[in-house]
Design a protein around this motif. Structure first.
Motif, PDB file in Angstrom:
ATOM      1  N   ALA A  10      41.666  43.444  39.875  1.00 15.82           N
ATOM      2  CA  ALA A  10      42.301  42.383  40.675  1.00 15.82           C
ATOM      3  C   ALA A  10      43.236  41.537  39.827  1.00 15.82           C
ATOM      4  O   ALA A  10      43.403  40.347  40.046  1.00 15.82           O
ATOM      5  N   ILE A  11      43.902  42.155  38.812  1.00 17.18           N
ATOM      6  CA  ILE A  11      44.637  41.395  37.820  1.00 17.18           C
ATOM      7  C   ILE A  11      45.770  40.566  38.386  1.00 17.18           C
ATOM      8  O   ILE A  11      46.166  39.561  37.798  1.00 17.18           O
ATOM      9  N   ILE A  12      46.279  40.934  39.536  1.00 16.59           N
ATOM     10  CA  ILE A  12      47.414  40.173  40.047  1.00 16.59           C
ATOM     11  C   ILE A  12      47.031  39.230  41.168  1.00 16.59           C
ATOM     12  O   ILE A  12      47.887  38.709  41.857  1.00 16.59           O
ATOM     13  N   LEU A  13      45.729  38.993  41.339  1.00 18.91           N
ATOM     14  CA  LEU A  13      45.289  37.948  42.268  1.00 18.91           C
ATOM     15  C   LEU A  13      45.372  36.609  41.557  1.00 18.91           C
ATOM     16  O   LEU A  13      45.188  36.527  40.358  1.00 18.91           O
ATOM     17  N   GLY A  14      45.586  35.510  42.266  1.00 19.78           N
ATOM     18  CA  GLY A  14      45.779  34.208  41.636  1.00 19.78           C
ATOM     19  C   GLY A  14      45.274  33.050  42.429  1.00 19.78           C
ATOM     20  O   GLY A  14      44.464  33.204  43.297  1.00 19.78           O
ATOM     21  N   VAL A  15      45.818  31.873  42.151  1.00 21.62           N
ATOM     22  CA  VAL A  15      45.221  30.625  42.590  1.00 21.62           C
ATOM     23  C   VAL A  15      45.635  30.207  43.975  1.00 21.62           C
ATOM     24  O   VAL A  15      44.824  29.819  44.778  1.00 21.62           O
ATOM     25  N   GLU A  92      34.039  38.998  46.586  1.00 24.02           N
ATOM     26  CA  GLU A  92      34.628  37.930  45.777  1.00 24.02           C
ATOM     27  C   GLU A  92      34.991  38.492  44.419  1.00 24.02           C
ATOM     28  O   GLU A  92      34.204  39.221  43.809  1.00 24.02           O
ATOM     29  N   THR A  93      36.184  38.176  43.947  1.00 22.95           N
ATOM     30  CA  THR A  93      36.628  38.668  42.650  1.00 22.95           C
ATOM     31  C   THR A  93      37.481  37.615  41.962  1.00 22.95           C
ATOM     32  O   THR A  93      37.975  36.682  42.602  1.00 22.95           O
ATOM     33  N   VAL A  94      37.644  37.761  40.672  1.00 26.93           N
ATOM     34  CA  VAL A  94      38.371  36.780  39.870  1.00 26.93           C
ATOM     35  C   VAL A  94      39.794  37.252  39.637  1.00 26.93           C
ATOM     36  O   VAL A  94      40.042  38.430  39.337  1.00 26.93           O
ATOM     37  N   ALA A  95      40.749  36.340  39.800  1.00 22.11           N
ATOM     38  CA  ALA A  95      42.160  36.644  39.524  1.00 22.11           C
ATOM     39  C   ALA A  95      42.443  36.394  38.046  1.00 22.11           C
ATOM     40  O   ALA A  95      42.020  35.386  37.491  1.00 22.11           O
ATOM     41  N   THR A  96      43.160  37.315  37.419  1.00 21.12           N
ATOM     42  CA  THR A  96      43.430  37.183  35.987  1.00 21.12           C
ATOM     43  C   THR A  96      44.917  37.155  35.664  1.00 21.12           C
ATOM     44  O   THR A  96      45.297  37.228  34.503  1.00 21.12           O
TER      45      THR A  96
END
Length: 547
Positions: A10-15, A92-96
């Protein structure tokens, strides 16, 4: 908990989340459809993104996978989960990564066909910095009086099936929402399931903490054993509903019991029998204790002071449960406002304090909140405040509960129908049949209804009228009108539209004698009197806070 490797997928997910896109894939999914929504969920530490959706019609245990579109081609990711009994799913996943854009879709196999959700595209931007060591920074005290602000919702907040905009609700300062999740009455409960499945994940994805409540209808019985049995059956219904949603998460408040009516028998819309204070209290104690034991969380009681005093007894067993009190006309912005207190004297009940106020945890201070201000379709919304600090609020979410197989609602569980009593005499009187339906454990069934079915070898050609009254869980009074003279073979059939309990029957033979023939009533023509005109209307929000 999402595995660390998923974070890199999910590297291109964000805030900051901008969800849109209505393009759908060309896959033919038959009668099934799969939805997908993406939300940037307010969080501490690294940005958190929630992907969630629902399979319609509901199917459980389907594997849902997430695809990402890169350079115009769809690629698999390692993000996957399974649908729960309510047909919903959530990841749920973390954006990096920041300042990037990506498009996602969900996919599953239903009915032997590969099914795809609509595309959803998100844009990435830098968000505000928050300390990962201070989760209370997410629970702003934005309500009146500097308290944590909340709402409660049910089917009535979805006119025309319109969805609630929980992002707008969060932006308006709401940090918790209590969602109606179950109901004693089967028809109301089926509607309730539709909306709790829709609202639970959407509210949490927007950063709002969620709780549940069960609307109780008490049994028509004076037998304490029946009262306790019914309370346990209704507690089981609530636990099954919670299990179908995946159990308690770290963002769920406890289940609440909505107990505000002690009428157990109606006639023409008017109450003809109220149950006693002792039996109401026994029922509440049993329900709350059962839910606490089965979920490991202390449930909440919702009611109002007049009911607590006039319809219930004082009980040390009750006051261990947090009170969610309804008291309108007082303004929480007044630091000295005391909900649950009379203008003079005390309401005397299990939560009465030394100064005659109520020891409450949540206060429903109006039913006339300005709904659209909070992203809710319609005109009115119940609003609440939480009594304690953000730390005290977060303590209520301590301990999660994930249901095991034994905790889940059964599917087509065998049932046994027993005819307890039959009153049948003449054609001018209705047939009254008392029926009990039980589970394999001997406990009463939780859902379902009964009817009389004439045997095909001995059919009744005249129209008959049937009505069913639920006296308590698994106990029914079936009234049949219009049975003609003769001996009629048939059966009482129990069916459950929810699919929880399997169909069962009990054979029944009715013997009806000829009753007196009705005397025709002469018809007369009357001229209606003109009704007085009314120029005034009743304002349901008079003297309430419009916030």
């Amino acid at each position: 908990m999402i595995a660390i490797s998923r974070r890199y997928v999910a590297i291109i997910l964000g805030v900051i989340l901008i969800a849109f896109g209505l393009n759908s894939s060309s896959a033919d999914a038959g009668s099934y459809s799969l939805s997908l929504a993406l939300k940037q969920t307010p969080s501490v530490g690294e940005p958190l993104v929630t992907l969630y959706g629902q399979i319609t019609p509901r199917r459980s245990a389907l594997k849902v996978e997430i695809n990402v579109q890169i350079a115009g081609k769809w690629q698999e990711t390692s993000l996957s989960t399974r649908t729960n009994l309510a047909g919903t799913w959530k990841i749920e996943t973390v954006a990096t990564a920041l300042n990037a854009t990506a498009t996602y879709r969900a996919t599953t196999v239903a009915g032997g066909t590969r099914l795809y959700s609509p595309f959803r595209t998100i844009s990435i931007k830098q968000g505000p910095q928050m300390s990962e060591y201070d989760p209370t920074s997410l629970i702003e005290e934005t309500g009146p009086g500097g308290r944590i602000h909340g709402a409660d919702i049910s089917r009535w907040q979805h006119p025309g099936d319109a969805p609630i905009d929980f992002d707008k609700m969060y932006a308006a300062g709401v940090r918790f929402v209590m969602i109606k999740a179950s109901d004693t009455r089967d028809t109301s409960d089926a509607i309730t399931l539709k909306y709790v499945a829709m609202d639970h994940d959407a509210a949490q994805a927007a950063g709002i903490y969620t709780g549940f409540y069960h609307y109780a209808t008490l049994p028509d019985s004076t037998d304490p054993n029946v009262i306790e049995t019914d309370a346990r059956a209704q507690a089981q219904k609530a636990v099954w509903r919670l299990a179908s949603l995946g159990g308690y998460t770290s963002r769920d408040l406890s289940y609440a019991l909505d107990l505000e009516n002690n009428c157990v028998r109606f006639s023409n819309g008017a109450c003809t029998k109220y149950t006693s204070k002792a039996l109401v209290t026994l029922w509440a104690e049993t329900w709350l204790a059962d839910v606490a034991a089965k979920t490991g969380r202390t449930p909440i009681l919702y009611s109002y002071s007049q009911f607590l005093e006039n319809a219930m007894m004082r009980s040390p067993a009750l006051n261990q449960y947090p009170l969610w009190i309804a008291h309108y006309s007082l303004n929480p912005a007044d630091p000295l406002a005391q909900p649950g207190q009379k203008n003079s004297g005390c309401y005397v009940h299990s939560w009465t304090t030394a100064n005659c106020s109520s020891l409450w945890m949540m206060w429903q201070y109006t039913s006339c909140g300005i709904a659209k201000k909070y992203g809710v379709p319609g005109g009115r919304l119940d609003l609440n405040v939480f009594r304690g600090t953000p730390n005290a609020f977060l303590e209520l979410m301590q301990g999660t509960w994930e249901p095991e197989v034994a905790d889940l609602m059964p599917i087509k569980e065998p049932s046994q129908t027993q005819i307890v009593n039959v009153k049948a005499s003449t054609t001018d009187k209705p047939v009254v049949i008392s029926i009990q339906v039980t589970r394999p454990t001997g406990e009463p069934v939780v859902t379902g209804t009964v009817k009389f079915v004439p045997d095909k070898s001995n059919p009744v050609y005249l129209p008959i009228i049937q009505s069913v009254t639920r006296s308590s869980s698994g106990r029914y009074s079936l009234i049949v009108k219009g049975m003609p003279v003769g001996t009629w073979l048939g059966r009482v059939s129990f069916t459950d539209g929810t699919g929880t309990h399997a169909k069962s029957i009990a054979p029944l033979t009715l013997t009806i004698a000829q009753g007196p023939f009705p005397t025709p009533t002469p018809t007369t023509t009357s001229v209606p009197s003109p009704k007085p005109s009314s120029t005034g209307t009743t304002d349901p929000c008079k003297n309430q806070i419009r916030n």
